[in-house]
Design a protein around this motif. Structure first.
Motif, PDB file in Angstrom:
ATOM      1  N   GLU A   1       0.828  -1.202   0.000  1.00 34.31           N
ATOM      2  CA  GLU A   1       0.000   0.000   0.000  1.00 34.31           C
ATOM      3  C   GLU A   1       0.868   1.260   0.000  1.00 34.31           C
ATOM      4  OE1 GLU A   1      -3.807   1.823   2.445  1.00 34.31           O
ATOM      5  OE2 GLU A   1      -2.780   0.041   3.193  1.00 34.31           O
ATOM      6  N   GLY A   2       1.979   1.232   0.714  1.00 30.60           N
ATOM      7  CA  GLY A   2       2.899   2.368   0.709  1.00 30.60           C
ATOM      8  C   GLY A   2       3.532   2.583  -0.648  1.00 30.60           C
ATOM      9  N   GLU A   3       3.889   1.509  -1.320  1.00 29.99           N
ATOM     10  CA  GLU A   3       4.456   1.616  -2.672  1.00 29.99           C
ATOM     11  C   GLU A   3       3.424   2.170  -3.639  1.00 29.99           C
ATOM     12  OE1 GLU A   3       7.516   1.209  -5.491  1.00 29.99           O
ATOM     13  OE2 GLU A   3       7.601   0.899  -3.327  1.00 29.99           O
ATOM     14  N   LYS A   4       2.193   1.739  -3.512  1.00 28.70           N
ATOM     15  CA  LYS A   4       1.113   2.248  -4.376  1.00 28.70           C
ATOM     16  C   LYS A   4       0.907   3.743  -4.148  1.00 28.70           C
ATOM     17  CE  LYS A   4      -3.818   1.729  -5.171  1.00 28.70           C
ATOM     18  NZ  LYS A   4      -5.054   1.164  -4.648  1.00 28.70           N
ATOM     19  N   TYR A   5       0.989   4.193  -2.900  1.00 26.81           N
ATOM     20  CA  TYR A   5       0.817   5.614  -2.590  1.00 26.81           C
ATOM     21  C   TYR A   5       1.983   6.433  -3.132  1.00 26.81           C
ATOM     22  CZ  TYR A   5       0.536   9.907   0.130  1.00 26.81           C
ATOM     23  OH  TYR A   5       0.486  11.216   0.507  1.00 26.81           O
ATOM     24  N   ALA A   6       3.206   5.938  -2.971  1.00 28.01           N
ATOM     25  CA  ALA A   6       4.382   6.702  -3.384  1.00 28.01           C
ATOM     26  C   ALA A   6       4.551   6.731  -4.899  1.00 28.01           C
ATOM     27  CB  ALA A   6       5.638   6.127  -2.736  1.00 28.01           C
ATOM     28  N   GLU A   7       4.231   5.649  -5.569  1.00 29.91           N
ATOM     29  CA  GLU A   7       4.410   5.569  -7.023  1.00 29.91           C
ATOM     30  C   GLU A   7       3.077   5.843  -7.722  1.00 29.91           C
ATOM     31  OE1 GLU A   7       7.281   5.263  -8.579  1.00 29.91           O
ATOM     32  OE2 GLU A   7       8.273   5.204  -6.627  1.00 29.91           O
ATOM     33  N   HIS A   8       2.617   7.074  -7.634  1.00 34.21           N
ATOM     34  CA  HIS A   8       1.340   7.438  -8.231  1.00 34.21           C
ATOM     35  C   HIS A   8       1.498   7.664  -9.737  1.00 34.21           C
ATOM     36  CE1 HIS A   8       2.914  11.537  -8.013  1.00 34.21           C
ATOM     37  NE2 HIS A   8       3.240  11.245  -6.764  1.00 34.21           N
ATOM     38  N   GLY A   9       0.398   7.918 -10.408  1.00 33.49           N
ATOM     39  CA  GLY A   9       0.377   8.012 -11.862  1.00 33.49           C
ATOM     40  C   GLY A   9       1.241   9.129 -12.429  1.00 33.49           C
ATOM     41  N   LEU A  10       1.267  10.287 -11.798  1.00 33.76           N
ATOM     42  CA  LEU A  10       2.081  11.394 -12.307  1.00 33.76           C
ATOM     43  C   LEU A  10       3.563  11.054 -12.241  1.00 33.76           C
ATOM     44  CD1 LEU A  10       2.260  14.288 -13.366  1.00 33.76           C
ATOM     45  CD2 LEU A  10       2.315  15.058 -10.991  1.00 33.76           C
ATOM     46  N   ARG A  11       3.991  10.432 -11.167  1.00 29.29           N
ATOM     47  CA  ARG A  11       5.401  10.059 -11.043  1.00 29.29           C
ATOM     48  C   ARG A  11       5.793   9.030 -12.097  1.00 29.29           C
ATOM     49  NH1 ARG A  11       7.759   9.122  -5.242  1.00 29.29           N
ATOM     50  NH2 ARG A  11       7.475  11.350  -5.308  1.00 29.29           N
ATOM     51  N   LYS A  12       4.904   8.070 -12.358  1.00 27.76           N
ATOM     52  CA  LYS A  12       5.177   7.080 -13.396  1.00 27.76           C
ATOM     53  C   LYS A  12       5.221   7.727 -14.781  1.00 27.76           C
ATOM     54  CE  LYS A  12       3.099   3.207 -10.952  1.00 27.76           C
ATOM     55  NZ  LYS A  12       1.961   2.284 -10.919  1.00 27.76           N
ATOM     56  N   PHE A  13       4.383   8.742 -14.995  1.00 25.51           N
ATOM     57  CA  PHE A  13       4.322   9.417 -16.291  1.00 25.51           C
ATOM     58  C   PHE A  13       5.605  10.193 -16.582  1.00 25.51           C
ATOM     59  CE2 PHE A  13       3.165  13.258 -18.730  1.00 25.51           C
ATOM     60  CZ  PHE A  13       2.771  12.643 -19.913  1.00 25.51           C
ATOM     61  N   VAL A  14       6.177  10.874 -15.595  1.00 21.14           N
ATOM     62  CA  VAL A  14       7.338  11.727 -15.837  1.00 21.14           C
ATOM     63  C   VAL A  14       8.672  11.048 -15.537  1.00 21.14           C
ATOM     64  CG1 VAL A  14       6.055  13.836 -15.429  1.00 21.14           C
ATOM     65  CG2 VAL A  14       7.276  12.784 -13.546  1.00 21.14           C
ATOM     66  N   ARG A  15       8.666   9.776 -15.145  1.00 19.13           N
ATOM     67  CA  ARG A  15       9.897   9.122 -14.723  1.00 19.13           C
ATOM     68  C   ARG A  15      10.975   9.108 -15.808  1.00 19.13           C
ATOM     69  NH1 ARG A  15       8.453   4.591 -11.842  1.00 19.13           N
ATOM     70  NH2 ARG A  15       8.769   5.913 -10.047  1.00 19.13           N
ATOM     71  N   ASN A  16      10.675   8.726 -17.018  1.00 20.78           N
ATOM     72  CA  ASN A  16      11.689   8.573 -18.061  1.00 20.78           C
ATOM     73  C   ASN A  16      11.680   9.725 -19.055  1.00 20.78           C
ATOM     74  OD1 ASN A  16      12.525   6.105 -17.002  1.00 20.78           O
ATOM     75  ND2 ASN A  16      10.860   5.039 -18.050  1.00 20.78           N
ATOM     76  N   ARG A  17      11.195  10.861 -18.660  1.00 19.16           N
ATOM     77  CA  ARG A  17      11.160  12.027 -19.544  1.00 19.16           C
ATOM     78  C   ARG A  17      12.260  13.006 -19.159  1.00 19.16           C
ATOM     79  NH1 ARG A  17       6.476  12.211 -22.524  1.00 19.16           N
ATOM     80  NH2 ARG A  17       4.846  10.813 -21.818  1.00 19.16           N
ATOM     81  N   ASP A  18      12.645  13.824 -20.134  1.00 15.32           N
ATOM     82  CA  ASP A  18      13.618  14.875 -19.857  1.00 15.32           C
ATOM     83  C   ASP A  18      12.973  15.947 -18.979  1.00 15.32           C
ATOM     84  OD1 ASP A  18      15.608  13.699 -21.361  1.00 15.32           O
ATOM     85  OD2 ASP A  18      15.005  14.718 -23.205  1.00 15.32           O
ATOM     86  N   PRO A  19      13.739  16.535 -18.062  1.00 15.44           N
ATOM     87  CA  PRO A  19      13.162  17.562 -17.183  1.00 15.44           C
ATOM     88  C   PRO A  19      13.067  18.914 -17.881  1.00 15.44           C
ATOM     89  CG  PRO A  19      15.421  17.176 -16.577  1.00 15.44           C
ATOM     90  CD  PRO A  19      15.086  16.182 -17.659  1.00 15.44           C
ATOM     91  N   GLU A  20      12.242  18.982 -18.914  1.00 20.04           N
ATOM     92  CA  GLU A  20      12.056  20.210 -19.675  1.00 20.04           C
ATOM     93  C   GLU A  20      10.579  20.562 -19.702  1.00 20.04           C
ATOM     94  OE1 GLU A  20      15.543  19.903 -23.000  1.00 20.04           O
ATOM     95  OE2 GLU A  20      13.633  18.948 -23.427  1.00 20.04           O
ATOM     96  N   ILE A  21      10.306  21.846 -19.690  1.00 24.16           N
ATOM     97  CA  ILE A  21       8.919  22.287 -19.758  1.00 24.16           C
ATOM     98  C   ILE A  21       8.470  22.384 -21.216  1.00 24.16           C
ATOM     99  CG2 ILE A  21       7.344  24.165 -19.222  1.00 24.16           C
ATOM    100  CD1 ILE A  21       9.026  24.683 -16.747  1.00 24.16           C
ATOM    101  N   MET A  22       9.303  22.960 -22.064  1.00 25.68           N
ATOM    102  CA  MET A  22       8.979  23.095 -23.488  1.00 25.68           C
ATOM    103  C   MET A  22      10.136  22.531 -24.312  1.00 25.68           C
ATOM    104  SD  MET A  22       7.363  26.855 -23.634  1.00 25.68           S
ATOM    105  CE  MET A  22       6.031  27.328 -22.562  1.00 25.68           C
ATOM    106  N   PRO A  23      10.188  21.219 -24.526  1.00 23.77           N
ATOM    107  CA  PRO A  23      11.339  20.618 -25.188  1.00 23.77           C
ATOM    108  C   PRO A  23      11.546  21.098 -26.620  1.00 23.77           C
ATOM    109  CG  PRO A  23       9.799  18.923 -24.441  1.00 23.77           C
ATOM    110  CD  PRO A  23       9.234  20.233 -24.078  1.00 23.77           C
ATOM    111  N   SER A  24      10.487  21.347 -27.374  1.00 20.35           N
ATOM    112  CA  SER A  24      10.665  21.771 -28.760  1.00 20.35           C
ATOM    113  C   SER A  24      11.312  23.152 -28.844  1.00 20.35           C
ATOM    114  CB  SER A  24       9.325  21.761 -29.497  1.00 20.35           C
ATOM    115  OG  SER A  24       8.424  22.646 -28.868  1.00 20.35           O
ATOM    116  N   ILE A  25      10.928  24.047 -27.963  1.00 23.84           N
ATOM    117  CA  ILE A  25      11.549  25.375 -27.956  1.00 23.84           C
ATOM    118  C   ILE A  25      12.983  25.282 -27.459  1.00 23.84           C
ATOM    119  CG2 ILE A  25      11.440  27.665 -26.893  1.00 23.84           C
ATOM    120  CD1 ILE A  25       8.418  27.413 -26.928  1.00 23.84           C
ATOM    121  N   ASN A  26      13.248  24.431 -26.464  1.00 25.93           N
ATOM    122  CA  ASN A  26      14.613  24.266 -25.966  1.00 25.93           C
ATOM    123  C   ASN A  26      15.534  23.739 -27.056  1.00 25.93           C
ATOM    124  OD1 ASN A  26      13.886  25.164 -23.462  1.00 25.93           O
ATOM    125  ND2 ASN A  26      13.644  23.128 -22.596  1.00 25.93           N
ATOM    126  N   THR A  27      15.083  22.736 -27.810  1.00 22.98           N
ATOM    127  CA  THR A  27      15.938  22.204 -28.873  1.00 22.98           C
ATOM    128  C   THR A  27      16.087  23.208 -30.009  1.00 22.98           C
ATOM    129  OG1 THR A  27      14.041  21.095 -29.874  1.00 22.98           O
ATOM    130  CG2 THR A  27      15.403  19.797 -28.376  1.00 22.98           C
TER     131      THR A  27
END
Length: 89
Positions: free
Chosen positions: A55-81
């Protein structure tokens, strides 16, 4: 009297404070409702410390964290590139 205190210049400040208060409220409701360490009812409080790791793992690993885990930490990647990468030759 209210005209002196509530001016159009402070509307963005009210909006920012409102958003922050909303985020804090949502986090408090999330903790009260689904945090495994928070027990509101007497029946659950009498159980003491539970070793419920699933239950603790389910609480800590919520959907938003799973969604952003393997993404670059950029707000607007197309403009940055566009502004940082070398232009094609």
């Amino acid at each position: 009297m209210a005209n002196r205190w509530i001016r159009p210049e402070v509307y963005p400040l009210f909006a920012a404070v409102g958003v922050v208060v909303g985020i804090c409220g949502l986090q408090l409701v999330r903790n009260i409702c689904i945090n495994p360490e928070v027990r509101v009812s007497k029946e659950k409080r009498s159980a003491g410390v539970l070793e419920n790791f699933d239950e603790g793992e389910k609480y800590a690993e919520h959907g938003l964290r799973k969604f952003v885990r393997n993404r670059d930490p950029e707000i607007m990647p197309s403009i940055n590139t566009f502004f940082s990468d070398n232009p094609p030759s």
